[in-house]
Design an enzyme around this catalytic site. Sequence first.
Site, PDB file in Angstrom:
ATOM      1  N   SER A 230       0.211  -1.469   0.224  1.00 54.12           N
ATOM      2  CA  SER A 230       0.207   0.070  -0.245  1.00 54.12           C
ATOM      3  C   SER A 230       1.085   1.211  -0.170  1.00 54.12           C
ATOM      4  O   SER A 230       0.746   2.548  -0.646  1.00 54.12           O
ATOM      5  CB  SER A 230      -0.592   0.205   1.196  1.00 54.12           C
ATOM      6  OG  SER A 230      -1.602  -1.092   1.312  1.00 54.12           O
ATOM      7  N   HIS A 282       0.980   4.556   4.467  1.00 56.33           N
ATOM      8  CA  HIS A 282       0.350   5.557   3.769  1.00 56.33           C
ATOM      9  C   HIS A 282       0.930   6.127   2.519  1.00 56.33           C
ATOM     10  O   HIS A 282       0.732   6.893   2.082  1.00 56.33           O
ATOM     11  CB  HIS A 282      -1.444   5.344   3.573  1.00 56.33           C
ATOM     12  CG  HIS A 282      -1.837   3.993   3.693  1.00 56.33           C
ATOM     13  ND1 HIS A 282      -3.264   4.065   3.924  1.00 56.33           N
ATOM     14  CD2 HIS A 282      -1.915   2.524   3.678  1.00 56.33           C
ATOM     15  CE1 HIS A 282      -3.651   2.468   3.999  1.00 56.33           C
ATOM     16  NE2 HIS A 282      -2.374   1.198   3.914  1.00 56.33           N
TER      17      HIS A 282
END
Length: 424
Positions: A230, A282
């Site tokens: 991610s 993230h």
Amino acid sequence: MGRDPSPDGVEIKIHPRRVESTVHPGRGTNPFSQSPSPPPPPHAHGRSRDSHGMHDRDRDRDRDRDRDRHNNRDNDRDFSLFKRWFPWLVPCFVMANIVIFIVTMYENDCPKHSSPGFPCVAPFLGRFSFQPLKENPLFGPSSATLGMMGALEVDKVVKKREAWRLVTCIWLHGGIVHVLANMLSLVFIGIRLEQEFGFVRIGFLYVISGFGGSLLSALFIQSGISVGASGALFGLLGAMLSELLINWTIYANKCAALLTLIIIVLINLAVGILPHMDNFAHIGGFVTGFLLGFIFLIRPQYKWVSHKHSRHANAAPPVKYKHKAYQYVLWIISFILLLALLITGLVLLLRGVDLNKRCSWCHYLSCVPTSKWSCNAEQIYCETTELGNQLNMTCLSNGKNDIYPLTDTGSSKAQQLCSRLCNS
């Protein structure tokens, strides 16, 4: 544990800026498209300025201009304004992640390491069956197996200097749900970027963004393990945003494209504040990719490319510099800032610094507690006692107790048994 965003790709079209030239935006012209005009027909009385002669010359000139325009249209495909690449690296990344997940499940071998009362999920898959859902709800391997395969464990990075885990963790996934979600996102985002900018730049962008995401995650989340691509995926999103900004003048519908990208990023970052989502990865991946976009995805000026590829006599006049001044400024600032952030973060991590102690509110960036869930990570501890050839284990969080054979009970196996006992 996993990092599981699902951003959508954003298609941005190049805006054909008009220049004082017959060169079509993004296309070339044929060098033979300008045929010399035939001489005007002779007139019987040598009257070159009479009304009839002027109409003939105007008609001939219009005919020549129409023929040139038609030839330019026919040869409009001589070259593309920017080269289009065949995307092969992103599909290779997808295949690599899937293959590594299969190898991880093979090494996990749930039936061999399972304990009585803790049946594997989908046992018909044999050694590829999944861990019990109480232990891993993503249909995947155990934490011990992921740690053995290279998951991010801060203690091992700091104490054993295993900094390579900052990179290997981005190729591992917590379960089949995790890997499928991330790979679908990678296809939608990565294919378009590789077509536009080539495999070299996108390859570096993906790996360095993943490293940046792992680095920030390790500085804030120092318990448990972390895996997933991610951070790298958010890096691609960040690069798309910075690419739009640094190449602002060549795009159409600028504001709409910018607004769309910002909304997608904010939605995915908002999802990251849920429990069990590593939003620091993230954020770190996005910031790293955003800065890398100014470095790797810079485009030359439209007039510079147009003049370089065009062979038309009336091509746009050449420009002195390949890039605009603001592009050079953004490139330099981004390079210095990115280098400083990565080096500083790595030094702090290897010194064992916990940034949560220096930022009392930063933990809200990864999880916001509500009445529905708690953000406190549940620490799992077990007390063990050896009784002959048996291991007596007691979970300190719920008081449950069980006895296991002492053979083949290493530290990773004991951790796995403790996790199952506390989650039962």
